[in-house]
Design a protein around this motif. Structure first.
Motif, PDB file in Angstrom:
ATOM      1  N   ILE A  19       0.829  -1.205   0.000  1.00  0.00           N
ATOM      2  CA  ILE A  19       0.000   0.000   0.000  1.00  0.00           C
ATOM      3  C   ILE A  19       0.863   1.254   0.000  1.00  0.00           C
ATOM      4  N   ASN A  20       1.934   1.249   0.752  1.00  0.00           N
ATOM      5  CA  ASN A  20       2.827   2.419   0.758  1.00  0.00           C
ATOM      6  C   ASN A  20       3.396   2.674  -0.636  1.00  0.00           C
ATOM      7  N   LEU A  21       3.725   1.616  -1.347  1.00  0.00           N
ATOM      8  CA  LEU A  21       4.224   1.770  -2.716  1.00  0.00           C
ATOM      9  C   LEU A  21       3.133   2.322  -3.636  1.00  0.00           C
ATOM     10  N   VAL A  22       1.918   1.809  -3.464  1.00  0.00           N
ATOM     11  CA  VAL A  22       0.791   2.271  -4.287  1.00  0.00           C
ATOM     12  C   VAL A  22       0.503   3.750  -4.013  1.00  0.00           C
ATOM     13  N   LEU A  23       0.480   4.131  -2.742  1.00  0.00           N
ATOM     14  CA  LEU A  23       0.220   5.529  -2.393  1.00  0.00           C
ATOM     15  C   LEU A  23       1.317   6.443  -2.931  1.00  0.00           C
ATOM     16  N   ALA A  24       2.551   6.023  -2.756  1.00  0.00           N
ATOM     17  CA  ALA A  24       3.681   6.855  -3.186  1.00  0.00           C
ATOM     18  C   ALA A  24       3.731   7.013  -4.702  1.00  0.00           C
ATOM     19  N   SER A  25       3.241   5.993  -5.419  1.00  0.00           N
ATOM     20  CA  SER A  25       3.290   6.040  -6.884  1.00  0.00           C
ATOM     21  C   SER A  25       2.292   7.041  -7.457  1.00  0.00           C
ATOM     22  N   GLY A  26       1.189   7.255  -6.730  1.00  0.00           N
ATOM     23  CA  GLY A  26       0.135   8.129  -7.240  1.00  0.00           C
ATOM     24  C   GLY A  26      -0.780   7.446  -8.232  1.00  0.00           C
ATOM     25  N   ASP A  27      -0.389   6.257  -8.683  1.00  0.00           N
ATOM     26  CA  ASP A  27      -1.206   5.484  -9.628  1.00  0.00           C
ATOM     27  C   ASP A  27      -2.036   4.491  -8.832  1.00  0.00           C
ATOM     28  N   MET A  28      -3.189   4.968  -8.360  1.00  0.00           N
ATOM     29  CA  MET A  28      -3.980   4.191  -7.403  1.00  0.00           C
ATOM     30  C   MET A  28      -5.241   3.614  -8.020  1.00  0.00           C
ATOM     31  N   PRO A  29      -5.705   2.468  -7.488  1.00  0.00           N
ATOM     32  CA  PRO A  29      -7.012   1.947  -7.893  1.00  0.00           C
ATOM     33  C   PRO A  29      -8.127   2.907  -7.479  1.00  0.00           C
ATOM     34  N   ASP A  30      -9.358   2.589  -7.880  1.00  0.00           N
ATOM     35  CA  ASP A  30     -10.499   3.449  -7.562  1.00  0.00           C
ATOM     36  C   ASP A  30     -10.842   3.424  -6.076  1.00  0.00           C
ATOM     37  N   LEU A  31     -10.532   2.320  -5.420  1.00  0.00           N
ATOM     38  CA  LEU A  31     -10.838   2.160  -3.999  1.00  0.00           C
ATOM     39  C   LEU A  31      -9.614   1.530  -3.329  1.00  0.00           C
ATOM     40  N   LYS A  43      -9.508  -6.372  35.875  1.00  0.00           N
ATOM     41  CA  LYS A  43      -9.693  -7.258  34.733  1.00  0.00           C
ATOM     42  C   LYS A  43      -9.428  -6.486  33.443  1.00  0.00           C
ATOM     43  N   TYR A  44      -8.832  -7.192  32.486  1.00  0.00           N
ATOM     44  CA  TYR A  44      -8.407  -6.521  31.253  1.00  0.00           C
ATOM     45  C   TYR A  44      -8.878  -7.281  30.022  1.00  0.00           C
ATOM     46  N   ALA A  45      -9.556  -6.570  29.141  1.00  0.00           N
ATOM     47  CA  ALA A  45      -9.870  -7.050  27.797  1.00  0.00           C
ATOM     48  C   ALA A  45      -9.902  -5.816  26.900  1.00  0.00           C
ATOM     49  N   PRO A  46      -9.105  -5.774  25.851  1.00  0.00           N
ATOM     50  CA  PRO A  46      -9.094  -4.585  24.993  1.00  0.00           C
ATOM     51  C   PRO A  46     -10.270  -4.585  24.027  1.00  0.00           C
ATOM     52  N   SER A  47     -10.880  -3.437  23.843  1.00  0.00           N
ATOM     53  CA  SER A  47     -11.874  -3.296  22.788  1.00  0.00           C
ATOM     54  C   SER A  47     -11.159  -2.927  21.493  1.00  0.00           C
ATOM     55  N   THR A  48     -11.880  -2.932  20.405  1.00  0.00           N
ATOM     56  CA  THR A  48     -11.333  -2.453  19.138  1.00  0.00           C
ATOM     57  C   THR A  48     -11.922  -1.070  18.867  1.00  0.00           C
ATOM     58  N   PRO A  49     -11.363  -0.331  17.930  1.00  0.00           N
ATOM     59  CA  PRO A  49     -11.967   0.974  17.596  1.00  0.00           C
ATOM     60  C   PRO A  49     -13.252   0.839  16.786  1.00  0.00           C
ATOM     61  N   GLY A  50     -13.609  -0.405  16.410  1.00  0.00           N
ATOM     62  CA  GLY A  50     -14.813  -0.602  15.609  1.00  0.00           C
ATOM     63  C   GLY A  50     -14.535  -0.612  14.124  1.00  0.00           C
ATOM     64  N   PHE A  51     -13.263  -0.571  13.753  1.00  0.00           N
ATOM     65  CA  PHE A  51     -12.899  -0.683  12.344  1.00  0.00           C
ATOM     66  C   PHE A  51     -11.489  -1.258  12.252  1.00  0.00           C
ATOM     67  N   SER A  52     -11.210  -1.870  11.128  1.00  0.00           N
ATOM     68  CA  SER A  52      -9.891  -2.454  10.894  1.00  0.00           C
ATOM     69  C   SER A  52      -9.412  -1.991   9.525  1.00  0.00           C
ATOM     70  N   GLY A  53      -8.852  -0.805   9.504  1.00  0.00           N
ATOM     71  CA  GLY A  53      -8.460  -0.199   8.240  1.00  0.00           C
ATOM     72  C   GLY A  53      -9.566   0.675   7.683  1.00  0.00           C
ATOM     73  N   VAL A  54      -9.241   1.391   6.612  1.00  0.00           N
ATOM     74  CA  VAL A  54     -10.190   2.320   5.995  1.00  0.00           C
ATOM     75  C   VAL A  54     -10.040   2.270   4.474  1.00  0.00           C
ATOM     76  N   TYR A  55     -11.108   2.611   3.774  1.00  0.00           N
ATOM     77  CA  TYR A  55     -11.091   2.714   2.316  1.00  0.00           C
ATOM     78  C   TYR A  55     -11.149   4.179   1.898  1.00  0.00           C
ATOM     79  N   LEU A  56     -10.353   4.522   0.899  1.00  0.00           N
ATOM     80  CA  LEU A  56     -10.328   5.887   0.369  1.00  0.00           C
ATOM     81  C   LEU A  56     -10.528   5.851  -1.142  1.00  0.00           C
ATOM     82  N   ILE A  57     -11.103   6.929  -1.672  1.00  0.00           N
ATOM     83  CA  ILE A  57     -11.307   7.055  -3.121  1.00  0.00           C
ATOM     84  C   ILE A  57     -10.432   8.203  -3.627  1.00  0.00           C
ATOM     85  N   PRO A  58      -9.478   7.924  -4.503  1.00  0.00           N
ATOM     86  CA  PRO A  58      -8.596   8.983  -5.017  1.00  0.00           C
ATOM     87  C   PRO A  58      -9.367  10.075  -5.737  1.00  0.00           C
TER      88      PRO A  58
END
Length: 502
Positions: free
Chosen positions: A87-99, A320-335
């Motif tokens: 993904i870092n290579l894709v972002l840096a290239s500027g030539d990105m998919p639609d999503l 007692k300890y149990a971690p919650s999640t932020p409610g998402f695992s990654g994000v989608y962006l549209i160039p």
């Protein structure tokens, strides 16, 4: 109701069952359907997969999504082993998919590109997509940048994620051990797993702990925190400086020296560690509640008694300890290079995927091809479902609907395990600890953070492996406290925290 299983089904992942309602069932038509004469919209997507194989371009589930949404999908499935680098290579290239999917919401490169106008501000559009709007409001709020929604969150449950160990319950029972609750308990269990032949093969070859590059749970237990930050006396505290972090390093060094985890754990890929667990000689493995099923499904083919139990919590003097999640695992962006009309078609596609009908298609596939339904209304996965990689860990990584118990099940899981896992999620919810830093930004950290993060992580690994003494950690902590740039990031994070609180 409970599904009745034959003895053969109990040892076959291909004939196990899942709950009908897990991915929904109501009919929901997409805004753009295949019934029009309009030319299909070609949409390119890059995402990750966690099935054994990536779905192919002729996958029948993909074809059905294309038919129902009048699209042609070019999906670039990428291994989790190399996803961030790709993904870092894709972002840096500027030539990105639609999503474009980005797993690290705090990626400095992604945020810099957002600030430079490289991606669409979706705020004016998303309110028109009712199924996306069914995501928890807290998730939409956490994923805002500068008060705007540039991303579609890859929505996931708030509880049931990784961050706690999962343990071989059948090994505990064989060795007359109780389910560990504290780190002292965990040490006792690991020692027994290492020395008392829990797999019964007459050899001293078991691996008590397979870290999966995830040892942060030890710090979490001792600091009573979910990640790098916790709230104390109304402000954010950096747990790098907390005594619990130092104590965690000492505990893990002890575990490492005694050979309770692989000597090369730090360089193992996720697929490598999981393969070792599938071999049946690993006792403890941090993972999500549902993901462990893909391991257990393999083990029960030759050892029907194999049973991985996700812990409900762990305890320390802090509680007692149990971690919650932020409610998402990654994000989608549209160039921003995508035309506005196409942006709306992409959102239509994702909105259909967030409907019960669309998410059901993603999770279970096609009736009579990927599943059959028994008299009690539960779906039985067919062999074709596994051949076509139909799962919430493939198409369900793109087409997502919020479900509290999503991580309680996985395609092929027996009903009794699903019900057990739901109870564990309910127990975790009672004691779960949030990460207070999600969505907060320090501009200084965006620039300098990756370098600090690497140095901190590298030093922790060296201390754990005995390559550096604990005094090296003490010296580095003192150095950070005297580092104006590092301390500025703490100030900026607190400014962001108080701004959100106001």
């Amino acid at each position: 109701m409970i599904i009745k299983h034959s003895a053969k089904a109990a040892v076959s992942a291909l004939l196990a069952t899942t709950m009908l309602t897990a991915c929904g069932g109501n009919e929901t038509a997409p805004k753009e359907s295949g019934g029009t004469n309009e030319k299909p919209e070609t949409i390119s997507i890059i995402t990750e997969f966690n099935t054994s194989e990536a779905p192919g371009p002729d996958n029948p589930v993909q074809k059905e999504f294309e038919k129902r949404t009048n699209t042609k999908l070019n999906i670039m499935w990428t291994s989790p082993n190399s996803f961030n680098d790709k993904i870092n290579l894709v972002l840096a290239s500027g030539d990105m998919p639609d999503l474009v999917k980005v797993l690290d919401f705090n990626s400095s490169l992604m945020r810099q590109m957002v600030a430079q106008g490289a991606f669409w501000d979706l705020t004016p559009f998303i309110k028109d997509y009712p199924h996306l709007m069914e995501y928890p409001n807290s998730v939409w709020e956490k994923t805002k940048m500068n008060g705007k929604n540039y991303v579609i969150p890859s929505v996931r449950p708030l509880n049931g994620g990784s961050g706690l160990p999962i343990i071989r319950k059948d090994w505990l029972e064989k060795l007359n051990l109780k389910v560990p609750e504290t780190l002292d308990d965990m040490y006792t269990v690991m020692k027994a797993f290492a020395n008392n032949d829990p797999d019964g093969n007459g050899k001293k070859d078991t691996i008590p702990l397979m870290p999966r590059n995830d040892l942060g749970w030890v710090e979490g237990v001792l600091n009573h925190s979910n990640g790098k930050w916790k709230v104390q006396d109304g402000k954010l505290i950096d747990t790098t400086f907390e005594p619990g972090t130092r104590e965690a390093l000492l505990w893990l060094n002890k575990i490492y020296k005694e050979g309770f985890m692989p000597a090369d754990y730090a360089i193992m890929k996720e697929t490598q560690s999981e393969d070792l667990v599938k071999n049946g000689n690993v006792g403890i493995y941090p993972n999500t509640i549902e993901a462990i099923w893909r391991v257990q499904a393999e083990l029960i083919k030759t050892n029907p008694a194999a049973n991985f139990l996700p812990l409900s919590y762990m305890s320390s003097p802090a509680g007692k300890y149990a971690p919650s999640t932020p409610g998402f695992s990654g994000v989608y962006l549209i160039p921003k290079s995508v035309p506005e009309a196409k942006v709306k078609k992409i959102l239509t596609l994702m909105d259909y995927g967030a409907s019960e009908e669309g998410f059901q298609l993603a999770c279970f596939g096609l009736p009579d091809i990927h599943f059959t339904t028994d008299k009690d209304g539960f779906k039985i996965a067919t062999e074709q479902a596994f051949k076509d990689s139909v799962s919430q860990s493939s198409f369900g990584k793109i087409f997502e609907r919020y479900d509290k118990y999503l991580w309680a099940f996985r395609t092929g899981m027996p009903k009794e395990l699903f019900e057990r896992n739901k109870k564990i999620i309910d127990e975790r919810e009672k004691v779960s600890i949030d990460d207070p830093s999600v969505g907060l930004v320090s501009e200084t950290w965006l620039k300098a953070g990756p370098d600090y993060t690497k140095k901190i992580s590298d030093l922790k690994t060296k201390v754990i492996m005995g390559q550096e003494p604990i005094e090296a950690w003490d010296a580095y902590v003192a150095k950070l406290k005297a580092d104006a740039t590092y301390m500025k990031t703490i100030d900026e994070m607190n400014q962001a925290y108080h701004s959100v609180k106001k």
